[in-house]
Scaffold this active site. Structure first.
Site, PDB file in Angstrom:
ATOM      1  CG  HIS A  19      -0.438  -3.245  18.595  1.00 40.73           C
ATOM      2  ND1 HIS A  19       0.687  -3.289  17.814  1.00 40.73           N
ATOM      3  CD2 HIS A  19      -0.044  -3.464  19.876  1.00 40.73           C
ATOM      4  CE1 HIS A  19       1.733  -3.525  18.590  1.00 40.73           C
ATOM      5  NE2 HIS A  19       1.314  -3.636  19.840  1.00 40.73           N
ATOM      6  CD  GLU A  89      -0.361  -2.364  14.515  1.00 37.18           C
ATOM      7  OE1 GLU A  89      -1.532  -2.774  14.536  1.00 37.18           O
ATOM      8  OE2 GLU A  89       0.514  -2.731  15.332  1.00 37.18           O
ATOM      9  NE  ARG A 177      -6.387  19.135  34.127  1.00 33.44           N
ATOM     10  CZ  ARG A 177      -6.444  19.055  32.783  1.00 33.44           C
ATOM     11  NH1 ARG A 177      -5.456  18.515  32.106  1.00 33.44           N
ATOM     12  NH2 ARG A 177      -7.491  19.510  32.130  1.00 33.44           N
ATOM     13  NE  ARG A 228      -6.365  23.360  32.920  1.00 32.27           N
ATOM     14  CZ  ARG A 228      -5.157  22.831  33.106  1.00 32.27           C
ATOM     15  NH1 ARG A 228      -4.626  22.072  32.167  1.00 32.27           N
ATOM     16  NH2 ARG A 228      -4.484  23.054  34.225  1.00 32.27           N
TER      17      ARG A 228
END
Ligand SMILES: O=P(O)(O)O[C@H]1O[C@H](CO)[C@@H](O)[C@H]1O
Ligand SMILES: O=c1cc[nH]c(=O)[nH]1
Length: 262
Positions: A19, A89, A177, A228
């Site tokens: 990847h 990785e 949310r 928040r």
């Protein structure tokens, strides 16, 4: 030529992890991990000889020198599954110390947008690491990395908060949310806030758990993008991200100088 060899841990073109698409020797033992590939570019001016060495999907990787030592930067994308891939990785490429540099939402009053948060550990709400360890296994940051981050914030004079964060696998419902008629996680902020958790984000538990299981050093440094509780969102975010990158590199410099990671 596109060649993948063996499915257990496939390699691209014979030597590249599949990847990140890089080979051993192209990354440093110390790696900074932003979620956002844009931060791999943003950090460029803090380095000498910085080069982007690969870009595939959400994974962008750069390597340069900070105070004469090699340091790499690799984006993880958003959330646990892509973070697991990046971490595994990088460890395969012989990374030894991984430091997340991300944005987060504070859930306590008194934490302002632009402040730094150093998470000593993460509540494992993300799910990905249930494939690595039972839910009771703690996602803890390495003590030496935490100490270096504290000192780096103090040296640079940036306000910081130290404590536990929570990692979710969902930005909307998972972080309270309400976007559809029934939110199964509607009380998540109330619950985490009451437990003294400082913040919500989406990658740290994956990094901290996997690094711990695999014997690597890891930590998490976050800049507050939102609160928040007070319903604030930082619009002019670039300057805060630069502060984040500066603290992280300063902390890595301390770890290198101290020879903590061998
Ligand atoms: O600022 P980064 O590192 O991208 O991280 C935060 O931002 C994303 C959500 O907007 C999630 O990945 C969250 O953890
Ligand atoms: O609200 C926010 C802001 C940054 N990162 C998150 O995961 N959530």
């Amino acid at each position: 030529m596109t060649r993948f060899i063996q499915a257990d841990f496939p390699l691209y073109e014979g030597t590249k992890v599949p990847h990140l698409r890089i080979s051993e020797g192209e990354t440093a033992p110390y790696v900074l991990l932003p979620g956002d590939p844009g931060r791999v570019e943003l950090i460029r001016d803090l380095f000498s000889n910085y080069k982007i060495i690969s870009s595939n999907r959400e994974f962008k990787v750069g390597t340069g020198e900070f105070n004469g030592n090699p340091v790499s930067v690799c984006s993880t994308g958003i959330g646990g599954p892509s973070t697991e891939i990046a971490v595994l990785e990088l460890l395969r490429l012989k990374a030894k110390c991984l430091l997340r540099i991300g944005g987060t939402a504070a859930i306590q009053e008194g934490i302002d947008c632009g402040d730094m948060i150093i998470n000593t550990g993460s509540v494992r709400l993300g799910g990905t690491t249930n494939h690595y360890a039972r839910p009771e296994f703690p996602a803890l940051a390495n003590h030496y990395v935490v100490q270096a981050l504290i000192e780096a914030c103090e040296d640079l004079g940036y306000r910081y908060h130290l404590g536990i964060g929570a990692t979710t696998s969902s930005f909307y419902h998972g972080q309270g949310r309400d976007v559809s008629p029934y939110n199964y996680s509607a009380n998540i902020i109330e619950e985490m806030k009451a437990l003294g958790v400082l913040n919500l984000e989406m990658e740290s538990e994956t990094l901290l758990t996997i690094a711990s299981v695999m014997g690597a050093y890891a930590g998490t440094l976050l800049v507050v993008h939102a609160n928040r509780i007070t319903n604030q969102w930082l619009v002019d975010y670039e300057e805060s991200q630069m502060k984040l990158c500066k603290v992280a590199l300063h902390a890595v410099d301390k770890l290198i100088t101290r020879g903590v990671v061998s």
